[in-house]
Design a protein around this motif. Structure first.
Motif, PDB file in Angstrom:
ATOM      1  N   GLU A   1      72.960  29.822  10.016  1.00 53.74           N
ATOM      2  CA  GLU A   1      72.572  29.880   8.614  1.00 53.74           C
ATOM      3  C   GLU A   1      73.776  29.668   7.710  1.00 53.74           C
ATOM      4  OE1 GLU A   1      70.659  33.071   5.512  1.00 53.74           O
ATOM      5  OE2 GLU A   1      70.261  33.311   7.648  1.00 53.74           O
ATOM      6  N   GLN A   2      74.946  30.173   8.155  1.00 54.09           N
ATOM      7  CA  GLN A   2      76.174  30.016   7.383  1.00 54.09           C
ATOM      8  C   GLN A   2      76.472  28.551   7.138  1.00 54.09           C
ATOM      9  OE1 GLN A   2      78.471  31.586   5.824  1.00 54.09           O
ATOM     10  NE2 GLN A   2      80.268  30.280   5.889  1.00 54.09           N
TER      11      GLN A   2
ATOM     12  N   ASN B   1      73.998  26.992   4.679  1.00 57.55           N
ATOM     13  CA  ASN B   1      74.302  27.384   3.311  1.00 57.55           C
ATOM     14  C   ASN B   1      75.524  26.631   2.779  1.00 57.55           C
ATOM     15  OD1 ASN B   1      72.178  29.142   3.275  1.00 57.55           O
ATOM     16  ND2 ASN B   1      73.392  30.953   3.729  1.00 57.55           N
ATOM     17  N   GLU B   2      76.546  26.481   3.605  1.00 59.95           N
ATOM     18  CA  GLU B   2      77.736  25.768   3.166  1.00 59.95           C
ATOM     19  C   GLU B   2      77.440  24.287   2.978  1.00 59.95           C
ATOM     20  OE1 GLU B   2      81.468  26.400   5.037  1.00 59.95           O
ATOM     21  OE2 GLU B   2      81.652  28.311   3.999  1.00 59.95           O
TER      22      GLU B   2
ATOM     23  N   GLN C   1      74.587  23.088   1.965  1.00 59.58           N
ATOM     24  CA  GLN C   1      73.881  23.014   0.683  1.00 59.58           C
ATOM     25  C   GLN C   1      74.865  23.174  -0.475  1.00 59.58           C
ATOM     26  OE1 GLN C   1      71.035  26.147   1.270  1.00 59.58           O
ATOM     27  NE2 GLN C   1      69.544  24.801   2.274  1.00 59.58           N
ATOM     28  N   LEU C   2      75.825  24.072  -0.312  1.00 63.05           N
ATOM     29  CA  LEU C   2      76.851  24.288  -1.335  1.00 63.05           C
ATOM     30  C   LEU C   2      77.676  23.010  -1.515  1.00 63.05           C
ATOM     31  CD1 LEU C   2      77.658  26.774  -3.030  1.00 63.05           C
ATOM     32  CD2 LEU C   2      79.356  27.323  -1.285  1.00 63.05           C
TER      33      LEU C   2
ATOM     34  N   ARG D   1      82.731  28.192  -5.884  1.00 64.97           N
ATOM     35  CA  ARG D   1      82.379  29.049  -4.741  1.00 64.97           C
ATOM     36  C   ARG D   1      83.047  28.553  -3.470  1.00 64.97           C
ATOM     37  NH1 ARG D   1      76.266  30.054  -3.903  1.00 64.97           N
ATOM     38  NH2 ARG D   1      77.119  31.345  -2.257  1.00 64.97           N
TER      39      ARG D   1
ATOM     40  N   GLU E   1      78.037  38.822  -0.673  1.00 63.14           N
ATOM     41  CA  GLU E   1      77.494  37.608  -0.039  1.00 63.14           C
ATOM     42  C   GLU E   1      78.577  36.898   0.780  1.00 63.14           C
ATOM     43  OE1 GLU E   1      75.188  33.493  -1.364  1.00 63.14           O
ATOM     44  OE2 GLU E   1      76.310  34.629  -2.854  1.00 63.14           O
ATOM     45  N   GLU E   2      79.797  36.790   0.209  1.00 60.05           N
ATOM     46  CA  GLU E   2      80.896  36.152   0.932  1.00 60.05           C
ATOM     47  C   GLU E   2      81.277  36.941   2.180  1.00 60.05           C
ATOM     48  OE1 GLU E   2      83.722  36.085  -2.256  1.00 60.05           O
ATOM     49  OE2 GLU E   2      83.376  33.969  -2.689  1.00 60.05           O
TER      50      GLU E   2
ATOM     51  N   ALA F   1      78.592  36.422   4.815  1.00 61.18           N
ATOM     52  CA  ALA F   1      78.694  35.077   5.383  1.00 61.18           C
ATOM     53  C   ALA F   1      79.864  34.999   6.364  1.00 61.18           C
ATOM     54  CB  ALA F   1      78.864  34.045   4.275  1.00 61.18           C
TER      55      ALA F   1
END
Length: 195
Positions: free
Chosen positions: A2-3, A6-7, A9-10, A24, A113-114, A117
């Motif tokens: 998932e990490q 998410n990265e 997508q970021l 971020r 959150e960070e 992650a």
């Protein structure tokens, strides 16, 4: 897993021009880049910070032409190393003024959150390495654990395994080579101290 999603997508948001996503990414990786930069060569903190900022300035300028990396941290660390070595080779030193805020940002407390992650990423990597070590022959497993978990010297490992020091070193080396071949490049930075 998932990490990395998410990265990704970021990263895609940053490529689309989202300044918050860009910030971020900076905050997620600047501490690791800073530590890694200082570990490469004996240079000043300001020089490493300038190189980090050069990397982030360059990826912002080229964001629309970049692909989404498999592992963002690996990509950023590799970019930083390239930048540092390039400047040192040309014997240049950026002389931009580094404000106190640049140093303060490094030590700002990460968000919940960070932290979550980072913990998930660390857990995932540890589980992967454990699975890979479990696939080694029993003697290599034991040698690796004695060296990197118990932090024993090669002489001590040799005594534990009833062999000479050179044989113990060879055993550990062969195990590390197998792990290197099995690990994806994105994990090698994480374990560069061991390998």
């Amino acid at each position: 897993m998932e990490q990395s999603v998410n990265e990704s997508q970021l990263w895609e948001a940053f490529q689309a021009g989202d300044e918050e996503a860009y910030t971020r990414l900076y905050r997620l990786h600047v501490r690791a880049m800073y530590r890694y930069g200082l570990s490469l060569v004996p240079v000043s903190e300001a020089f490493v910070l300038d190189c980090i900022h050069d990397v982030f300035t360059e990826i912002w300028a080229k964001r629309q032409r970049l692909t989404v990396p498999d592992n963002v941290r690996y990509y950023l660390l590799k970019s930083l190393k390239t930048r540092i070595l390039h400047l040192l080779k040309r014997q240049e030193r950026p002389h931009q003024f580094v404000s106190q805020n640049d140093f303060d940002d490094l030590w700002a407390e990460p968000s919940a959150e960070e932290l979550q992650a980072q913990e998930e990423e660390s857990t995932h990597r540890q589980a992967l390495v454990k699975r890979l070590i479990d696939q080694l022959p029993p003697r290599q497993q034991e040698a690796i654990r004695l060296r990197f978990v118990e932090n024993l010297e090669y002489t001590q490992i040799a005594e534990m395994l009833s062999m000479n020091r050179q044989s113990a070193q060879n055993l550990v080396f062969r195990a590390i080579e197998k792990l290197r071949n099995w690990l994806t490049p994105s994990f090698l930075f994480f374990f560069h101290d061991f390998f």
